[in-house]
Design an enzyme around this catalytic site. Sequence first.
Site, PDB file in Angstrom:
ATOM      1  N   ARG A 173       0.830  -1.198   0.000  1.00 51.09           N
ATOM      2  CA  ARG A 173       0.000   0.000   0.000  1.00 51.09           C
ATOM      3  C   ARG A 173       0.872   1.260   0.000  1.00 51.09           C
ATOM      4  NH1 ARG A 173      -2.147   1.051   4.213  1.00 51.09           N
ATOM      5  NH2 ARG A 173      -1.236  -0.525   5.579  1.00 51.09           N
ATOM      6  N   LYS A 318      -8.396  -2.439   1.333  1.00 44.77           N
ATOM      7  CA  LYS A 318      -8.285  -1.546   2.483  1.00 44.77           C
ATOM      8  C   LYS A 318      -9.039  -0.231   2.260  1.00 44.77           C
ATOM      9  CE  LYS A 318      -5.922  -4.198   5.186  1.00 44.77           C
ATOM     10  NZ  LYS A 318      -6.607  -4.829   6.347  1.00 44.77           N
ATOM     11  N   HIS A 337     -10.666  -3.974  13.033  1.00 43.06           N
ATOM     12  CA  HIS A 337      -9.567  -4.641  12.338  1.00 43.06           C
ATOM     13  C   HIS A 337      -9.116  -5.804  13.221  1.00 43.06           C
ATOM     14  CE1 HIS A 337      -5.308  -4.479  10.424  1.00 43.06           C
ATOM     15  NE2 HIS A 337      -6.120  -5.242   9.716  1.00 43.06           N
ATOM     16  N   SER A 355       1.256  -6.771  12.941  1.00 43.70           N
ATOM     17  CA  SER A 355       2.072  -7.784  12.286  1.00 43.70           C
ATOM     18  C   SER A 355       3.077  -8.394  13.257  1.00 43.70           C
ATOM     19  CB  SER A 355       2.811  -7.152  11.105  1.00 43.70           C
ATOM     20  OG  SER A 355       3.608  -8.095  10.448  1.00 43.70           O
ATOM     21  N   LYS A 359      -1.626 -12.949  15.498  1.00 45.93           N
ATOM     22  CA  LYS A 359      -3.083 -12.858  15.352  1.00 45.93           C
ATOM     23  C   LYS A 359      -3.626 -13.973  14.469  1.00 45.93           C
ATOM     24  CE  LYS A 359      -5.014  -9.835  12.590  1.00 45.93           C
ATOM     25  NZ  LYS A 359      -5.596  -8.635  11.950  1.00 45.93           N
ATOM     26  N   THR A 360      -3.011 -14.171  13.313  1.00 47.41           N
ATOM     27  CA  THR A 360      -3.489 -15.197  12.387  1.00 47.41           C
ATOM     28  C   THR A 360      -3.314 -16.587  12.980  1.00 47.41           C
ATOM     29  OG1 THR A 360      -2.941 -13.812  10.487  1.00 47.41           O
ATOM     30  CG2 THR A 360      -3.228 -16.153  10.070  1.00 47.41           C
ATOM     31  N   ASP A 374      -9.717 -10.847   9.355  1.00 46.20           N
ATOM     32  CA  ASP A 374      -9.140  -9.501   9.287  1.00 46.20           C
ATOM     33  C   ASP A 374     -10.114  -8.353   9.559  1.00 46.20           C
ATOM     34  OD1 ASP A 374      -6.756  -7.941   8.745  1.00 46.20           O
ATOM     35  OD2 ASP A 374      -7.722  -7.303   6.901  1.00 46.20           O
ATOM     36  N   ARG A 439       1.623 -12.349  -1.094  1.00 45.95           N
ATOM     37  CA  ARG A 439       0.275 -12.540  -0.537  1.00 45.95           C
ATOM     38  C   ARG A 439      -0.517 -13.572  -1.334  1.00 45.95           C
ATOM     39  NH1 ARG A 439      -1.674  -9.456   4.111  1.00 45.95           N
ATOM     40  NH2 ARG A 439      -0.189  -7.754   4.390  1.00 45.95           N
TER      41      ARG A 439
END
Length: 656
Positions: A173, A318, A337, A355, A359-360, A374, A439
Amino acid sequence: MAENGNGNVATENGNGLGKIHTKKNHNGICHDDSGPTVKASTIDELHSLQKKKSAPTTPISGNSTPFATLTDEERQKMQLQSISASLASLTRETGPKVVKGDPAKSQKVAHVTHHHHISTPTIAVSDSALKFTHVLYNLSPAELYEQAIKYEKGSFVTSSGALATLSGAKTGRSPRDKRVVKDAVTESELWWGKGSPNIEMDEQTFLVNRERAVDYLNSLDKVFVNDQFLNWDPENRIKVRIVSARAYHSLFMHNMCIRPSPEELENFGTPDFTIYNAGKFPCNRFTHYMTSSTSIDLNLARREMVILGTQYAGEMKKGLFSVMHYLMPKRNILSLHSGSNMGKDGDVALFFGLSGTGKTTLSTDHNRYLIGDDEHCWTENGVSNIEGGCYAKCIDLSREKEPDIWNAIRFGTVLENVVFDEHTREVDYTDKSVTENTRAAYPIEYIPNAKLPCVGPHPKNVILLACDAFGVLPPVSKLSLAQTMYHFISGYTALVAGTEDGIKEPQATFSACFGAAFIMLHPTKYAAMLAEKMETHGATGWLVNTGWSGGSYGTGNRIKLNYTRKIIDAIHNGSLLEAEYKKSEIFGLETPTSVEGVPSEILDPVNAWSDKDSYNETLLKLAGLFKKNFETFTNYKIGTGNDNLTEEILAAGPNF
């Protein structure tokens, strides 16, 4: 040769062998398996017979059939009129002559001119008004594969069946190139100024960029159009239209947004929000407010987004998340988020974390259902996923570490910027030649334990994850509502600096609401909504440190993943609520004295440090960083009657 009484023809050869019986059909010709001759005079006609006409498969609820009286031609005309209106030039007050289908497959176009009546332009006619823009509308993944491989350089099918593609020069981004139109409404509603991700632009500049994007899209022989939904809560879903120049972008959004049924597409109508992705074309750097050839522009009044100068697909995902951060709070819905999963008894947990916090990994639990990875909404009915897919990081991906993500990378999945073997097409997920930000985008149903539809009851636990490389935060703390708001607004984690010149100190990172780049309102507004919903529905807040213990990075050790999983399990099953707690110094956190399966000596960080003076010094240093970060928010007041809310939240932070 003679015919027997059953209509069979009996034959006998000269050697006296058994008779062979064949069946005659009604016109006296013996049956064979060749079938009738295909009625096709050209290869195109022959190919057309391969394709079965699509038909609605989802039952229409109720007795209302608003489109029952429309012919296919009338329905398509309405659809094309809507798309033409989306592509209309504001200068010429007209859109292109849009027609469905790939121009490469069209022999003639004159017969479709009746699909849309073009009004006489009021200013000037350009050459683009003399051509057709072919609309490739809501294509299937297979069709988009064909388009990408035929027409887009850098698109290949990998050994797993996923589509590997390149996003161009931008592989992430561009937050500094994102702009939001500041008008009479948004000036007072949005968060502007220091710390805010919202960089202003005016209406006129937006329209200049919109015209540039639309003119570029109209100049193409074909554009891809996706009509899809955001938010699995049917009462609050948003209709979005994405107009793009690349098959890769269309497939990406097909995966990431919620896919409508055929009936929902027929009844789609006018979208609530439209994206014009002209990312292959740069913005004009001499335009006001532009600082590069890239510009991502949001106009909340027009419900439009324009992308110029970047082909990174994450800008669309996003950008829509930012829109939801604006639209949902207006309905008293909290946009978050976060990841979310649900136990078999219906207990929902939210996971927040930047990051590297896990979390994942921690929200992926084979004993629980995945609601989403997400983006979520907390509505009056419970939690709902905003998206229809997952956007997973691929760097260093392995079957052993992330089997669900590994297995989800198959036909239909988009792989961005990965490196693969030229012959076998096997992907090397350790290769960072293009970018470290590789990704995979895939539909959520590719995850075996995904909960469909992606909705759940009100959350029972709100888990804030921090990878504390300073090593002074407890592995787990139970938070009060005020502390939950404080740490939610802070959005803390610590990044470990590079070690090329030796071990360096950790770098504290703060991202408001664990997603500062996407929020539109002031962080305290989201925090106040979070606390209100937690209080109403009896949710408990937790701060879980997945970072270091017994010393900072380079001295201590990272807390074992197995211990963190035991802590998360204790939160899910409710046993941690029954534990004994004691309050820590400086941060005032309630830490349990015991957790099943976790060594008691690490639960209080000071016990794990051999150098107590160094611990106290590091603790004060981190507390000072928290206080300095929070200075951005201390002068902000929330509405009437809540003038002291920011001060109350601040009081829940470190005190020394």
